[in-house]
Structures are given as C-alpha cells and as structure tokens.
Motif scaffolding. Structure first.
Motif, PDB file in Angstrom:
ATOM      1  N   LEU A 298       0.824  -1.200   0.000  1.00  0.00           N
ATOM      2  CA  LEU A 298       0.000   0.000   0.000  1.00  0.00           C
ATOM      3  C   LEU A 298       0.862   1.254   0.000  1.00  0.00           C
ATOM      4  CD1 LEU A 298      -2.939   1.305   0.672  1.00  0.00           C
ATOM      5  CD2 LEU A 298      -2.109   1.272   3.031  1.00  0.00           C
ATOM      6  N   VAL A 299       1.804   1.310   0.939  1.00  0.00           N
ATOM      7  CA  VAL A 299       2.663   2.488   1.050  1.00  0.00           C
ATOM      8  C   VAL A 299       3.648   2.546  -0.108  1.00  0.00           C
ATOM      9  CG1 VAL A 299       4.419   3.601   2.475  1.00  0.00           C
ATOM     10  CG2 VAL A 299       2.391   2.608   3.537  1.00  0.00           C
ATOM     11  N   GLY A 300       4.210   1.410  -0.479  1.00  0.00           N
ATOM     12  CA  GLY A 300       5.145   1.400  -1.601  1.00  0.00           C
ATOM     13  C   GLY A 300       4.504   1.834  -2.904  1.00  0.00           C
TER      14      GLY A 300
ATOM     15  N   GLU B 230       2.350   1.870  11.559  1.00  0.00           N
ATOM     16  CA  GLU B 230       3.196   0.929  12.291  1.00  0.00           C
ATOM     17  C   GLU B 230       3.667  -0.235  11.427  1.00  0.00           C
ATOM     18  OE1 GLU B 230       1.625   1.493  16.845  1.00  0.00           O
ATOM     19  OE2 GLU B 230       0.610   0.003  15.608  1.00  0.00           O
ATOM     20  N   ARG B 231       2.748  -0.938  10.806  1.00  0.00           N
ATOM     21  CA  ARG B 231       3.125  -2.146  10.068  1.00  0.00           C
ATOM     22  C   ARG B 231       4.061  -1.836   8.900  1.00  0.00           C
ATOM     23  NH1 ARG B 231      -1.593  -6.266   8.915  1.00  0.00           N
ATOM     24  NH2 ARG B 231      -1.426  -6.303  11.194  1.00  0.00           N
ATOM     25  N   PRO B 232       3.806  -0.803   8.082  1.00  0.00           N
ATOM     26  CA  PRO B 232       4.694  -0.528   6.954  1.00  0.00           C
ATOM     27  C   PRO B 232       5.642   0.641   7.229  1.00  0.00           C
ATOM     28  CG  PRO B 232       2.616   0.545   6.552  1.00  0.00           C
ATOM     29  CD  PRO B 232       2.560  -0.023   7.952  1.00  0.00           C
ATOM     30  N   PHE B 233       6.092   0.796   8.472  1.00  0.00           N
ATOM     31  CA  PHE B 233       6.900   1.967   8.808  1.00  0.00           C
ATOM     32  C   PHE B 233       8.173   2.041   7.967  1.00  0.00           C
ATOM     33  CE2 PHE B 233      10.221   4.056  11.385  1.00  0.00           C
ATOM     34  CZ  PHE B 233       9.663   5.321  11.429  1.00  0.00           C
ATOM     35  N   GLU B 234       8.788   0.911   7.694  1.00  0.00           N
ATOM     36  CA  GLU B 234      10.014   0.927   6.889  1.00  0.00           C
ATOM     37  C   GLU B 234       9.750   1.502   5.499  1.00  0.00           C
ATOM     38  OE1 GLU B 234      13.738  -1.982   5.683  1.00  0.00           O
ATOM     39  OE2 GLU B 234      11.815  -2.876   6.193  1.00  0.00           O
ATOM     40  N   GLN B 235       8.579   1.184   4.940  1.00  0.00           N
ATOM     41  CA  GLN B 235       8.256   1.726   3.623  1.00  0.00           C
ATOM     42  C   GLN B 235       8.027   3.245   3.692  1.00  0.00           C
ATOM     43  OE1 GLN B 235       7.128  -1.395   4.609  1.00  0.00           O
ATOM     44  NE2 GLN B 235       8.636  -2.221   3.173  1.00  0.00           N
TER      45      GLN B 235
ATOM     46  N   LYS C  46       9.528   5.234   5.813  1.00  0.00           N
ATOM     47  CA  LYS C  46      10.871   5.791   6.000  1.00  0.00           C
ATOM     48  C   LYS C  46      11.669   5.812   4.707  1.00  0.00           C
ATOM     49  CE  LYS C  46      14.098   3.233   7.873  1.00  0.00           C
ATOM     50  NZ  LYS C  46      14.911   2.456   8.843  1.00  0.00           N
ATOM     51  N   LEU C  47      11.607   4.734   3.941  1.00  0.00           N
ATOM     52  CA  LEU C  47      12.445   4.613   2.745  1.00  0.00           C
ATOM     53  C   LEU C  47      11.740   5.082   1.478  1.00  0.00           C
ATOM     54  CD1 LEU C  47      14.136   1.161   3.440  1.00  0.00           C
ATOM     55  CD2 LEU C  47      15.009   3.455   3.921  1.00  0.00           C
ATOM     56  N   ASP C  48      10.527   4.580   1.242  1.00  0.00           N
ATOM     57  CA  ASP C  48       9.881   4.842  -0.046  1.00  0.00           C
ATOM     58  C   ASP C  48       9.448   6.292  -0.192  1.00  0.00           C
ATOM     59  OD1 ASP C  48      10.312   2.178  -0.242  1.00  0.00           O
ATOM     60  OD2 ASP C  48       8.216   1.575  -0.405  1.00  0.00           O
TER      61      ASP C  48
ATOM     62  N   GLY D  79       6.623  13.070  -1.872  1.00  0.00           N
ATOM     63  CA  GLY D  79       5.562  13.414  -0.941  1.00  0.00           C
ATOM     64  C   GLY D  79       4.289  12.637  -1.214  1.00  0.00           C
ATOM     65  N   GLY D  80       3.392  12.710  -0.258  1.00  0.00           N
ATOM     66  CA  GLY D  80       2.096  12.061  -0.378  1.00  0.00           C
ATOM     67  C   GLY D  80       1.291  12.354   0.871  1.00  0.00           C
ATOM     68  N   VAL D  81       0.065  11.860   0.888  1.00  0.00           N
ATOM     69  CA  VAL D  81      -0.842  12.095   2.010  1.00  0.00           C
ATOM     70  C   VAL D  81      -1.244  10.744   2.594  1.00  0.00           C
ATOM     71  CG1 VAL D  81      -2.993  13.163   2.768  1.00  0.00           C
ATOM     72  CG2 VAL D  81      -1.713  14.163   0.846  1.00  0.00           C
ATOM     73  N   LEU D  82      -0.900  10.514   3.845  1.00  0.00           N
ATOM     74  CA  LEU D  82      -1.345   9.336   4.562  1.00  0.00           C
ATOM     75  C   LEU D  82      -2.544   9.733   5.411  1.00  0.00           C
ATOM     76  CD1 LEU D  82       2.060   7.876   5.882  1.00  0.00           C
ATOM     77  CD2 LEU D  82       0.988   7.567   3.643  1.00  0.00           C
ATOM     78  N   VAL D  83      -3.655   9.027   5.255  1.00  0.00           N
ATOM     79  CA  VAL D  83      -4.876   9.338   6.009  1.00  0.00           C
ATOM     80  C   VAL D  83      -5.260   8.102   6.808  1.00  0.00           C
ATOM     81  CG1 VAL D  83      -7.267  10.120   5.900  1.00  0.00           C
ATOM     82  CG2 VAL D  83      -5.624  10.894   4.159  1.00  0.00           C
ATOM     83  N   SER D  84      -5.290   8.254   8.132  1.00  0.00           N
ATOM     84  CA  SER D  84      -5.575   7.098   8.983  1.00  0.00           C
ATOM     85  C   SER D  84      -6.950   7.202   9.620  1.00  0.00           C
ATOM     86  CB  SER D  84      -4.524   6.976  10.091  1.00  0.00           C
ATOM     87  OG  SER D  84      -4.720   7.960  11.091  1.00  0.00           O
ATOM     88  N   ALA D  85      -7.390   6.092  10.174  1.00  0.00           N
ATOM     89  CA  ALA D  85      -8.612   6.027  10.979  1.00  0.00           C
ATOM     90  C   ALA D  85      -8.353   5.044  12.119  1.00  0.00           C
ATOM     91  CB  ALA D  85      -9.801   5.575  10.132  1.00  0.00           C
TER      92      ALA D  85
END
Length: 308
Positions: A55-57, A80-85, A87-89, A96-102
């Motif tokens: 998803l993040v990649g 949390e689960r894709p934190f490495e992505q 950090k790196l991707d 840049g991009g927009v992460l939207v959580s719930a």
C-alpha cells in the motif's frame, strides 16, 4: 453528525474529478466508499488488497510518477506495520504524499490492540519533514484533507477520529487558535480533546490553545500565549501517546524557565474492549480527570480571579 471518515470518500472523489494528479491507494479497508470513483478513474483508484507494505510502496511509486497519492487505512496498518516503507519509499526517495488514517488510539475498542495505534504520531516524529494534521471535527477534517492534497509535494499525515468536538473552528493547516485567555498557565488541546479540555478548565485562570496541526509545532502561538512572564507552565492534552509533544514545547520555550505536563494515552495496554468513553476515562482524558490533573500541576493559583 457524520464522522470525519464519512467525509473521506466524498472529498477524495471530488478531488479525483477536479485534479488529474490525485490518486487514491487502498488496502481493502474503506473501498466501498470509492465504488463510483473506481469506475470513473480506474487508473487512479487502486486497491492493493490486504498488503499494507505494498500500500505504502505503491503510493510512493505513484508519487515518483508525478501523481499526488492519498493512502488510506487504519493507523496501525498505515503507520506501524509498513513503517520501513514510509521511511524509505517516501522519506529516502524524497517524494511526498498524504497518509490518512482512521481508528488510531482506541476508536474501535472491539478490534483490540491490533487495531489501535496510540503511538502513530510519536513514530512519525522519528522521521524528517512530516506535516501532521489532527482535526477535531468532520468539517475540519474536510478542510485539512483538501489542504493536505493541495500541499505541493509535501509529506502529510491526516489523523481522523470518531471522537469529535461539538463545533468546528476555522482551521488553516498551520496555526494554533487561541480560544480562552488566562494568566496562570497554558493548556494546548489537540484535535478532539478541545471540548474535554474546555470543560476541564472552566472557571480556571488559564489560556487554552487549539491545535489541529501539530507538526510543524506552532511555537509562535505558544510563546504569545505564555506572554512576557519570567517563567511558564504548559499542559498539552493529546489524543495519542502521552508526552508526544513535550519535546516540541521544550524547544519552543528553550530560553525561558518552564514546566510542561504531557497528557494523553498511557502506555499500559487496556485489555478489556469496553467503549470509547471507558477508554477515555481510563486514560484520564475525560473532563473530570483532566481537571484534577491540570489543577494538580498548576496549583491553586489557576482559580479565576486569584492573583499569585
């Protein structure tokens, strides 16, 4: 009243129609709200399935291709689960991009701790250059979503919640808003914590600032609220991990003797599902608990009309 997340799909659907640069990436969660958008924009609404790292990649890949990706799922699966992505991707590749959580801190208690992420903002604090919006009302969520998507190539995190204040304020994606003035301390209420903080400080001689954009931290607003006194006492009430922003307060007041109390979600895991309200009380974030903790920290001089 609808929830912040209820606004997500309608707002993004309109933005997909208006801006050919906008793309949406999902991981099953929330896909039903985008049925029409998937039909109209099959190349820019992508559901990767239950694959959060992908998803993040994929979002970062779309950013590399010149699009403005909006990536959405529950906070525990997004940060949390894709934190490495993240950090790196996004970070290492400089896009840049927009992460939207719930459902971050404890919005869905029945989901258990796997579906909670009280440490999301603190985790993003380990990375450089992320803007963090924490709306406190669905109208504010819509405004900040639009602001985030329009923010060039910035990296932005928008934290949606089922908890909300009764009234929306005019947020601009940058400044803290002063909502009450006092002389004996400053309370910074973040997002959906405003109503509880206002009730907790009713009749107390304290200033209250409302923060819906916590990164960057509005140091100027805090310093104005503190005033020209020889020292300062600050309480920050956050809907996520307690103490997340105490270092930001310390940095803002580095040249001034001060004390800071960080209130928020505790580290101890609450293993009974309960309700949102029960979790709020257990973490000491209800109005009655906040009042006791704030007055205990600031002392009797907070009572309105009392001059120390």
């Amino acid at each position: 009243m609808d929830t912040m997340r209820d606004r997500l799909a309608p707002v993004l659907t309109r933005l997909l129609d208006e801006d050919p640069r906008v793309a949406v990436v999902l991981a099953e969660i929330g896909k039903d709200g985008f049925t029409e958008a998937m039909r109209d924009h099959p190349d820019r609404v992508i559901n990767v399935g239950i694959r959060e790292q992908l998803l993040v990649g994929a979002g970062a890949g779309l950013a590399l291709a010149g699009l403005r990706p909006v990536v959405h799922t529950f906070a525990s699966f997004l940060v949390e689960r894709p934190f490495e992505q993240i950090k790196l991707d996004f970070g290492h590749q400089g896009v840049g991009g927009v992460l939207v959580s719930a459902a971050a801190s404890y919005d869905w208690p029945a989901g258990g701790f796997t579906h909670m992420s009280p440490g999301d903002v603190a985790l993003l604090d380990t990375l450089d250059g992320w803007t963090v919006h924490v709306p406190g009302h669905p109208d504010e969520a819509e405004a900040l979503l639009r602001h985030a998507v329009a923010a060039g190539d910035d990296k932005v995190y928008v934290r949606l919640s089922v908890q909300a204040n009764e009234q929306a304020l005019a947020v601009d994606g940058a400044r803290f808003l002063p909502v009450r003035e006092g002389r004996s301390g400053v309370v910074v209420a973040v997002g959906p914590m405003l109503d509880q903080a206002l009730a907790a400080t009713e009749g107390l001689d304290v200033s209250v600032l409302y923060a819906t954009t916590v990164r960057p931290f509005d140091e100027e607003a805090l310093r104005r609220a503190v005033g020209a006194g020889p020292s300062a006492d600050v309480v920050i009430v956050e809907p996520y991990l307690a103490g997340t922003s105490t270092s930001a307060v310390n940095d803002a007041l580095a040249d001034l003797p001060h004390r800071v109390l960080g209130l928020g979600v505790g580290r101890r895991e609450l293993r009974r599902y309960g309700t949102v309200e029960e979790h709020t009380a257990a973490h000491g974030l209800d109005a009655a608990s906040l009042r006791g903790r704030i007055t205990g920290f600031l002392g009797e001089r907070t009572r309105a009309g009392v001059v120390s």
